[in-house]
Motif scaffolding. Structure first.
Motif, PDB file in Angstrom:
ATOM      1  N   LEU A 261       0.653  -1.276   0.127  1.00 15.34           N
ATOM      2  CA  LEU A 261      -0.011   0.118  -0.078  1.00 15.34           C
ATOM      3  C   LEU A 261       0.915   1.279  -0.004  1.00 15.34           C
ATOM      4  CD1 LEU A 261      -2.925  -0.620   2.305  1.00 15.34           C
ATOM      5  CD2 LEU A 261      -2.810  -0.498  -0.122  1.00 15.34           C
ATOM      6  N   LYS A 262       1.950   1.236   0.787  1.00 12.12           N
ATOM      7  CA  LYS A 262       2.946   2.398   0.751  1.00 12.12           C
ATOM      8  C   LYS A 262       3.162   2.522  -0.799  1.00 12.12           C
ATOM      9  CE  LYS A 262       5.694   3.018   3.991  1.00 12.12           C
ATOM     10  NZ  LYS A 262       6.935   2.743   5.050  1.00 12.12           N
ATOM     11  N   GLU A 263       3.766   1.613  -1.495  1.00  8.56           N
ATOM     12  CA  GLU A 263       4.188   1.462  -2.762  1.00  8.56           C
ATOM     13  C   GLU A 263       3.300   2.141  -3.568  1.00  8.56           C
ATOM     14  OE1 GLU A 263       6.093  -1.027  -6.457  1.00  8.56           O
ATOM     15  OE2 GLU A 263       6.124  -1.978  -4.222  1.00  8.56           O
ATOM     16  N   TRP A 264       1.797   1.535  -3.600  1.00 10.79           N
ATOM     17  CA  TRP A 264       0.857   1.959  -4.380  1.00 10.79           C
ATOM     18  C   TRP A 264       0.398   3.528  -4.182  1.00 10.79           C
ATOM     19  CZ3 TRP A 264      -4.234   3.562  -2.929  1.00 10.79           C
ATOM     20  CH2 TRP A 264      -5.238   3.730  -4.214  1.00 10.79           C
ATOM     21  N   SER A 265       0.427   3.859  -2.897  1.00 13.48           N
ATOM     22  CA  SER A 265       0.127   5.320  -2.622  1.00 13.48           C
ATOM     23  C   SER A 265       1.071   6.187  -3.318  1.00 13.48           C
ATOM     24  CB  SER A 265       0.363   5.393  -0.859  1.00 13.48           C
ATOM     25  OG  SER A 265       0.024   6.723  -0.591  1.00 13.48           O
ATOM     26  N   SER A 266       2.434   5.834  -3.311  1.00  7.39           N
ATOM     27  CA  SER A 266       3.268   6.752  -3.966  1.00  7.39           C
ATOM     28  C   SER A 266       3.032   6.839  -5.576  1.00  7.39           C
ATOM     29  CB  SER A 266       4.914   6.260  -3.659  1.00  7.39           C
ATOM     30  OG  SER A 266       5.810   6.981  -4.432  1.00  7.39           O
ATOM     31  N   GLN A 267       2.816   5.451  -6.224  1.00  7.60           N
ATOM     32  CA  GLN A 267       2.622   5.810  -7.591  1.00  7.60           C
ATOM     33  C   GLN A 267       1.197   6.498  -7.777  1.00  7.60           C
ATOM     34  OE1 GLN A 267       2.408   1.663  -9.006  1.00  7.60           O
ATOM     35  NE2 GLN A 267       4.530   1.218  -8.190  1.00  7.60           N
ATOM     36  N   TRP A 268       0.229   6.232  -6.750  1.00  4.23           N
ATOM     37  CA  TRP A 268      -1.032   6.742  -7.344  1.00  4.23           C
ATOM     38  C   TRP A 268      -1.000   8.468  -7.039  1.00  4.23           C
ATOM     39  CZ3 TRP A 268      -5.027   8.377  -2.991  1.00  4.23           C
ATOM     40  CH2 TRP A 268      -6.171   8.933  -3.536  1.00  4.23           C
ATOM     41  N   HIS A 269      -0.163   8.807  -6.029  1.00  6.34           N
ATOM     42  CA  HIS A 269      -0.074  10.295  -5.919  1.00  6.34           C
ATOM     43  C   HIS A 269       0.861  10.933  -6.989  1.00  6.34           C
ATOM     44  CE1 HIS A 269      -0.542   9.616  -1.375  1.00  6.34           C
ATOM     45  NE2 HIS A 269      -1.663  10.110  -1.876  1.00  6.34           N
ATOM     46  N   SER A 270       1.734  10.168  -7.632  1.00  6.52           N
ATOM     47  CA  SER A 270       2.634  10.682  -8.783  1.00  6.52           C
ATOM     48  C   SER A 270       1.965  10.597 -10.052  1.00  6.52           C
ATOM     49  CB  SER A 270       3.976   9.844  -8.792  1.00  6.52           C
ATOM     50  OG  SER A 270       3.983   8.488  -9.055  1.00  6.52           O
ATOM     51  N   THR A 271       1.151   9.505 -10.291  1.00  4.42           N
ATOM     52  CA  THR A 271       0.649   9.455 -11.681  1.00  4.42           C
ATOM     53  C   THR A 271      -0.703  10.259 -11.848  1.00  4.42           C
ATOM     54  OG1 THR A 271      -0.745   7.476 -11.256  1.00  4.42           O
ATOM     55  CG2 THR A 271       1.674   7.151 -12.201  1.00  4.42           C
ATOM     56  N   GLY A 272      -1.627  10.273 -10.505  1.00  6.57           N
ATOM     57  CA  GLY A 272      -2.724  11.113 -10.594  1.00  6.57           C
ATOM     58  C   GLY A 272      -3.691  10.168 -11.307  1.00  6.57           C
ATOM     59  N   ALA A 273      -3.699   8.949 -11.272  1.00  8.58           N
ATOM     60  CA  ALA A 273      -4.600   7.968 -12.007  1.00  8.58           C
ATOM     61  C   ALA A 273      -5.946   8.089 -11.299  1.00  8.58           C
ATOM     62  CB  ALA A 273      -4.138   6.585 -11.967  1.00  8.58           C
ATOM     63  N   VAL A 274      -6.896   8.002 -12.094  1.00  7.41           N
ATOM     64  CA  VAL A 274      -8.350   7.968 -11.622  1.00  7.41           C
ATOM     65  C   VAL A 274      -8.501   6.490 -10.741  1.00  7.41           C
ATOM     66  CG1 VAL A 274      -9.456   9.243 -13.563  1.00  7.41           C
ATOM     67  CG2 VAL A 274      -9.354   6.647 -13.743  1.00  7.41           C
ATOM     68  N   MET A 275      -9.307   6.678  -9.794  1.00  6.76           N
ATOM     69  CA  MET A 275      -9.504   5.543  -8.778  1.00  6.76           C
ATOM     70  C   MET A 275      -9.898   4.415  -9.227  1.00  6.76           C
ATOM     71  SD  MET A 275      -8.689   4.947  -5.738  1.00  6.76           S
ATOM     72  CE  MET A 275      -8.409   6.608  -5.090  1.00  6.76           C
ATOM     73  N   PRO A 276     -10.794   3.949 -10.174  1.00 12.63           N
ATOM     74  CA  PRO A 276     -10.955   2.717 -10.739  1.00 12.63           C
ATOM     75  C   PRO A 276      -9.873   2.053 -11.292  1.00 12.63           C
ATOM     76  CG  PRO A 276     -12.771   4.085 -11.229  1.00 12.63           C
ATOM     77  CD  PRO A 276     -11.750   5.231 -10.715  1.00 12.63           C
ATOM     78  N   VAL A 277      -8.777   2.797 -11.987  1.00 14.56           N
ATOM     79  CA  VAL A 277      -7.700   2.460 -12.657  1.00 14.56           C
ATOM     80  C   VAL A 277      -6.695   2.152 -11.619  1.00 14.56           C
ATOM     81  CG1 VAL A 277      -5.678   3.004 -14.323  1.00 14.56           C
ATOM     82  CG2 VAL A 277      -8.229   3.662 -14.915  1.00 14.56           C
ATOM     83  N   ALA A 278      -6.765   2.989 -10.594  1.00 18.88           N
ATOM     84  CA  ALA A 278      -5.551   2.844  -9.799  1.00 18.88           C
ATOM     85  C   ALA A 278      -5.811   1.473  -8.650  1.00 18.88           C
ATOM     86  CB  ALA A 278      -5.529   3.955  -8.708  1.00 18.88           C
ATOM     87  N   VAL A 279      -7.102   1.338  -8.736  1.00 17.14           N
ATOM     88  CA  VAL A 279      -7.430   0.140  -7.615  1.00 17.14           C
ATOM     89  C   VAL A 279      -7.335  -1.208  -8.350  1.00 17.14           C
ATOM     90  CG1 VAL A 279      -9.346  -1.243  -6.672  1.00 17.14           C
ATOM     91  CG2 VAL A 279      -9.313   1.353  -6.222  1.00 17.14           C
ATOM     92  N   LYS A 280      -7.504  -1.177  -9.791  1.00 12.52           N
ATOM     93  CA  LYS A 280      -7.011  -2.346 -10.544  1.00 12.52           C
ATOM     94  C   LYS A 280      -5.601  -2.753 -10.710  1.00 12.52           C
ATOM     95  CE  LYS A 280     -11.149  -1.962 -13.864  1.00 12.52           C
ATOM     96  NZ  LYS A 280     -11.538  -2.010 -15.190  1.00 12.52           N
ATOM     97  N   ALA A 281      -4.876  -1.529 -10.696  1.00 16.41           N
ATOM     98  CA  ALA A 281      -3.470  -1.624 -10.499  1.00 16.41           C
ATOM     99  C   ALA A 281      -3.039  -2.528  -9.110  1.00 16.41           C
ATOM    100  CB  ALA A 281      -2.718  -0.423 -10.816  1.00 16.41           C
TER     101      ALA A 281
END
Length: 319
Positions: A261-281
């Motif tokens: 989750l820490k790694e995913w959090s960093s990627q989500w913040h840096s990419t600004g991906a929409v939440m459905p896409v981010a959750v699939k990742a």
């Protein structure tokens, strides 16, 4: 009572030694019955708690309770041919556990209302702001008008873990009535925000896709969202450092998930991906880690059911 029994059944983490001792015998017998029939103990308890959470606010009669336990047994992999008989036996054990619990807390309703008052007041102060920030983060600043449910019901339960809670898929949640925060770094008011957000996500998914409950790791992703929102309201100072704590106390999961989750959090913040896409990742990241764990176990030659291991334990295949 069911929440207390569930915690006692887990064998660790109960903060009320007297209640654990009083309920230990019937709860242990319930677990033994489940194991003897090769049922998924975790799924059974999860189903029992979720069923109780959607009940109307009235005493449950024995016949209805047996039906609930029967369905929980089926959810845990039980056979329809013997589920009714097993459910009846388990109902008797739950009755014994309930009597022990009632003796411990004869005035529970009044006590819970008093215990829960500080948390209710905290929610009235911070809840609206938290929900506002959470919805903006999930929807990139533009949440739909009907995102939050019109009504959500919350129920107090006697603290058994020193902080716990859960949701049912009908706009209800339950939470331990904590007088104070068990962890200053993770205020209990954030747990309420987390549970209410899960209800909103679940209702939205049902309306859009018809899916039942979560098939993607939304509960895991929402941990990060809630901590981010809390940081903006100065309820936590460093949201990333609180992820492990939330994983342990909100999800009751292992530390490896916190790292992901820490790694995913960093990627989500840096990419600004929409939440459905981010959750699939996030789902892919979790699946890859589980596959790696499985491969590591296989390469290490770990097999708890091989002949040599069974022999050392004094067991046979039949056992």
């Amino acid at each position: 009572m069911l929440h207390a029994a569930h915690v006692v059944a887990g064998g660790s983490g109960c903060v009320d030694a007297a209640t654990e001792k009083a309920m230990a015998a019937p709860v242990t017998q319930i677990n033994a019955r489940l194991v003897s029939e090769s049922l998924d103990v975790y799924r059974f308890w999860d189903a029992v708690i979720r069923t109780a959470a959607v009940r109307k606010d009235a005493p449950v009669q024995r016949k209805a309770a047996i039906k609930d336990y029967e369905q929980a047994l089926l959810d845990a992999g039980g056979s329809e041919l013997q589920s009714e008989q097993t459910a009846s036996a388990i109902a008797d054990l739950f009755s014994s556990a309930g009597s022990a619990f009632d003796r411990r807390f004869p005035k529970l309703n009044q006590q819970l209302e008093l215990r829960g008052r500080p948390l209710r007041e905290a929610w009235e102060s911070y809840g609206p702001g938290l929900l506002n920030q959470i919805s903006k983060k999930i929807w990139q600043g533009q949440p739909p008008d009907d995102w939050w449910p019109a009504k959500v019901r919350g129920y107090w339960v006697q603290p058994m873990r020193g902080g716990d809670g859960g949701v049912a898929p009908d706009g209800r949640f339950w939470i331990e009535a904590m007088l104070t925060d068990a962890h200053r770094e993770l205020p209990e008011v954030l747990r309420i925000a987390y549970l209410v957000t899960l209800i909103a996500v679940d209702e939205h998914i049902r309306q859009c896709s018809g899916e039942q409950w979560f098939t993607l790791p939304w509960p895991e992703a929402v941990v990060v969202v809630v901590l981010d929102a809390a940081a903006e309201l100065d309820l936590v100072d460093d949201p990333e450092s609180r992820i492990h704590l939330a994983v342990r106390h909100w999800l009751h999961r292992d530390l490896w998930l916190g790292e992901i989750l820490k790694e995913w959090s960093s990627q989500w913040h840096s990419t600004g991906a929409v939440m459905p896409v981010a959750v699939k990742a996030l789902a892919k990241m979790i699946d890859q880690h589980r596959r790696k764990l499985a491969d590591d176990i296989e390469s290490a030659g770990l097999n708890l059911l091989d002949d040599e291991m069974l022999s050392e334990l004094g067991l046979t295949d039949d056992d």
